[in-house]
Design a protein around this motif. Structure first.
Motif, PDB file in Angstrom:
ATOM      1  N   ALA A   1     -32.673 -10.169  62.449  1.00  0.00           N
ATOM      2  CA  ALA A   1     -32.786  -9.474  63.743  1.00  0.00           C
ATOM      3  C   ALA A   1     -34.237  -9.492  64.185  1.00  0.00           C
ATOM      4  O   ALA A   1     -35.152  -9.395  63.361  1.00  0.00           O
ATOM      5  CB  ALA A   1     -32.290  -8.032  63.638  1.00  0.00           C
ATOM      6  N   VAL A   2     -34.397  -9.628  65.487  1.00  0.00           N
ATOM      7  CA  VAL A   2     -35.722  -9.584  66.119  1.00  0.00           C
ATOM      8  C   VAL A   2     -35.622  -8.519  67.213  1.00  0.00           C
ATOM      9  O   VAL A   2     -34.580  -8.419  67.890  1.00  0.00           O
ATOM     10  CB  VAL A   2     -36.079 -10.971  66.714  1.00  0.00           C
ATOM     11  CG1 VAL A   2     -37.358 -10.909  67.540  1.00  0.00           C
ATOM     12  CG2 VAL A   2     -36.210 -12.017  65.592  1.00  0.00           C
ATOM     13  N   TYR A   3     -36.649  -7.703  67.352  1.00  0.00           N
ATOM     14  CA  TYR A   3     -36.613  -6.687  68.411  1.00  0.00           C
ATOM     15  C   TYR A   3     -36.407  -7.371  69.764  1.00  0.00           C
ATOM     16  O   TYR A   3     -36.964  -8.469  70.003  1.00  0.00           O
ATOM     17  CB  TYR A   3     -37.914  -5.885  68.445  1.00  0.00           C
ATOM     18  CG  TYR A   3     -38.047  -4.906  67.298  1.00  0.00           C
ATOM     19  CD1 TYR A   3     -37.047  -3.964  67.046  1.00  0.00           C
ATOM     20  CD2 TYR A   3     -39.180  -4.903  66.476  1.00  0.00           C
ATOM     21  CE1 TYR A   3     -37.167  -3.061  65.991  1.00  0.00           C
ATOM     22  CE2 TYR A   3     -39.308  -3.995  65.431  1.00  0.00           C
ATOM     23  CZ  TYR A   3     -38.287  -3.075  65.199  1.00  0.00           C
ATOM     24  OH  TYR A   3     -38.402  -2.189  64.158  1.00  0.00           O
ATOM     25  N   PRO A   4     -35.656  -6.733  70.681  1.00  0.00           N
ATOM     26  CA  PRO A   4     -35.333  -7.377  71.963  1.00  0.00           C
ATOM     27  C   PRO A   4     -36.560  -7.914  72.707  1.00  0.00           C
ATOM     28  O   PRO A   4     -36.513  -9.021  73.262  1.00  0.00           O
ATOM     29  CB  PRO A   4     -34.635  -6.259  72.750  1.00  0.00           C
ATOM     30  CG  PRO A   4     -34.000  -5.402  71.694  1.00  0.00           C
ATOM     31  CD  PRO A   4     -34.949  -5.449  70.510  1.00  0.00           C
ATOM     32  N   HIS A   5     -37.659  -7.160  72.706  1.00  0.00           N
ATOM     33  CA  HIS A   5     -38.824  -7.596  73.495  1.00  0.00           C
ATOM     34  C   HIS A   5     -39.451  -8.872  72.935  1.00  0.00           C
ATOM     35  O   HIS A   5     -40.193  -9.562  73.644  1.00  0.00           O
ATOM     36  CB  HIS A   5     -39.888  -6.477  73.552  1.00  0.00           C
ATOM     37  CG  HIS A   5     -40.631  -6.302  72.260  1.00  0.00           C
ATOM     38  ND1 HIS A   5     -40.204  -5.435  71.276  1.00  0.00           N
ATOM     39  CD2 HIS A   5     -41.761  -6.902  71.762  1.00  0.00           C
ATOM     40  CE1 HIS A   5     -41.021  -5.497  70.239  1.00  0.00           C
ATOM     41  NE2 HIS A   5     -41.979  -6.382  70.509  1.00  0.00           N
ATOM     42  N   ALA A   6     -39.156  -9.173  71.656  1.00  0.00           N
ATOM     43  CA  ALA A   6     -39.836 -10.316  71.003  1.00  0.00           C
ATOM     44  C   ALA A   6     -38.919 -11.529  70.848  1.00  0.00           C
ATOM     45  O   ALA A   6     -39.327 -12.535  70.275  1.00  0.00           O
ATOM     46  CB  ALA A   6     -40.348  -9.869  69.630  1.00  0.00           C
ATOM     47  N   ARG A   7     -37.685 -11.433  71.358  1.00  0.00           N
ATOM     48  CA  ARG A   7     -36.722 -12.541  71.176  1.00  0.00           C
ATOM     49  C   ARG A   7     -37.066 -13.746  72.040  1.00  0.00           C
ATOM     50  O   ARG A   7     -37.730 -13.621  73.064  1.00  0.00           O
ATOM     51  CB  ARG A   7     -35.293 -12.059  71.515  1.00  0.00           C
ATOM     52  CG  ARG A   7     -34.759 -11.118  70.465  1.00  0.00           C
ATOM     53  CD  ARG A   7     -33.381 -10.564  70.825  1.00  0.00           C
ATOM     54  NE  ARG A   7     -33.081  -9.467  69.902  1.00  0.00           N
ATOM     55  CZ  ARG A   7     -32.208  -8.492  70.110  1.00  0.00           C
ATOM     56  NH1 ARG A   7     -31.498  -8.482  71.221  1.00  0.00           N
ATOM     57  NH2 ARG A   7     -32.033  -7.551  69.207  1.00  0.00           N
ATOM     58  N   GLY A   8     -36.575 -14.895  71.609  1.00  0.00           N
ATOM     59  CA  GLY A   8     -36.712 -16.112  72.407  1.00  0.00           C
ATOM     60  C   GLY A   8     -38.080 -16.745  72.317  1.00  0.00           C
ATOM     61  O   GLY A   8     -38.420 -17.608  73.128  1.00  0.00           O
ATOM     62  N   ALA A   9     -38.882 -16.351  71.324  1.00  0.00           N
ATOM     63  CA  ALA A   9     -40.243 -16.897  71.208  1.00  0.00           C
ATOM     64  C   ALA A   9     -40.518 -17.438  69.811  1.00  0.00           C
ATOM     65  O   ALA A   9     -41.670 -17.518  69.386  1.00  0.00           O
ATOM     66  CB  ALA A   9     -41.263 -15.822  71.577  1.00  0.00           C
TER      67      ALA A   9
END
Ligand SMILES: CC(C)(COP(=O)(O)OP(=O)(O)OC[C@H]1O[C@@H](n2cnc3c(N)ncnc32)[C@H](O)[C@@H]1OP(=O)(O)O)[C@@H](O)C(=O)NCCC(=O)NCCS
Length: 323
Positions: free
Chosen positions: A260-268
């Protein structure tokens, strides 16, 4: 072609049905040689089928054409309330010589299941058998979940960019690990998955981590960006999972059990870096394959894990009867 005769599955049918299961698995391994070779052996397949048949409240159907067996279907309920009034056809629970026969088998087996009040149906189907998947789709089923496998090859070769790093988790990470534990169930509660699964509390998760952080059977990683933890992932042996069973349990496989990755840090890039860390740990630990699974309605994991080389081995199909 002569008519198909279908009747309830009996103990005396298991030897012939096990032979069909072994043949199904032999064909499945042409696409996925990392699946266990053990179940190509008829005796091993019969043993798996017998264990499934002896599960509490198991029932099913067998089909014959001109006196010869041409298919079987076997299901049993799970006790967890998460699945509703359910029946599950696990990885050893079906084989046919002709996919269309599955529709006749379901017609007989599901009559009993629905009479018993079991209206939520789940079936684990070899992913590459297009005809069989098509037959299930023409029974009103759709795909809910995917099991997938990849070879144990090192991947994390390029240095990470943009202030991103991945390392093994330590005791001081427990507060972040506990918060990250909630990210997957929270995400699954939203569109497009809409899971009714319970989201635990940070306190429960903190207590679990206090017990587990030093457990050598789990390899936990955290991703940091600019020194702040933004994600986590866990690797372990596949036997730790309760959802990869029987023919869907490859020998000596590692399991990408959580990420899991915190929502603000996803897609990077953090999810890729975490997944690659678990894959590399699997190689270093001597595993022969890496397995994971995902809800196909989870738009994030269902796009991330195939990018890391995971290929679908089994599909979980689902139907709710009555609507
Ligand atoms: C799944 C998850 C861990 C992925 O982490 P992430 O940091 O968002 O993923 P990345 O940015 O590293 O992307 C990984 C790969 O998937 C692709 N990808 C990720 N999200 C995507 C999307 N929405 N659409 C298309 N591709 C996507 C990326 O392009 C990347 O591939 P590439 O490196 O070849 O370009 C994260 O989205 C998450 O926490 N989701 C909620 C919890 C969850 O689903 N966990 C997985 C449990 S099975």
């Amino acid at each position: 072609m002569s008519r198909v005769e279908v009747r309830p599955l009996e103990a005396a049918d298991l030897a012939a049905c096990g032979a069909m299961l072994a043949e199904r698995h032999r064909r499945h391994r042409i696409a996925h040689p990392l699946l266990s070779p053990r179940f190509e052996d008829v005796n091993a397949a019969v043993a798996e089928l017998t264990a499934a048949f002896e599960t509490e409240d198991a029932s099913g159907a067998v089909a014959f054409r001109a006196g010869s067996p041409v298919g079987f279907l076997l299901g049993a309920p799970k006790t967890s309330p998460v699945w509703g009034p359910n029946i599950w056809v696990e990885a050893a629970g079906q084989a046919v010589t002709d996919a269309e026969v599955m529709r006749d088998l379901y017609g007989v087996a599901a009559t009993r299941w629905v009479d018993e009040g079991r209206t939520a149906h789940y079936v684990i189907v070899p992913a590459d058998d297009e005809d069989l998947v098509g037959a299930w789709f023409r029974l009103g089923f759709g795909q809910q979940h995917a099991h997938a496998i990849r070879p144990p090859e090192k991947v994390a070769t390029a240095p990470l960019a943009g202030g991103l790093s991945v390392r093994r988790a330590v005791r001081a990470d427990i507060p972040e690990l506990a918060r990250l534990d909630l990210e997957l169930p929270m995400h699954h509660g939203l569109a497009a998955t809409f899971s009714a699964g319970r989201v635990g509390t940070v306190e429960e998760s903190l207590a679990d981590w206090e017990d587990d952080i030093d457990n050598p059977e789990y390899a936990t990683f955290v991703a940091e960006r600019d020194g702040k933890v933004i994600g986590s992932a866990i690797g372990c042996a596949l036997e730790k999972s309760s959802s990869h069973l029987s023919l869907a349990l490859p020998d000596n496989a590692a399991f990408l059990a959580y990420a899991a990755v915190y929502p603000h840090a996803r897609g990077a890039g953090a999810g890729r870096a975490l997944g690659e860390a678990v894959i590399d740990w699997s190689v270093d630990s001597g595993f022969d394959s890496v397995v994971t699974d995902w809800r196909v309605t989870n738009l994030l994991s269902s796009r991330t894990w195939p990018r890391l080389g995971f290929a679908e081995t089994f599909l979980r199909l689902h139907r709710t009867v009555g609507y």
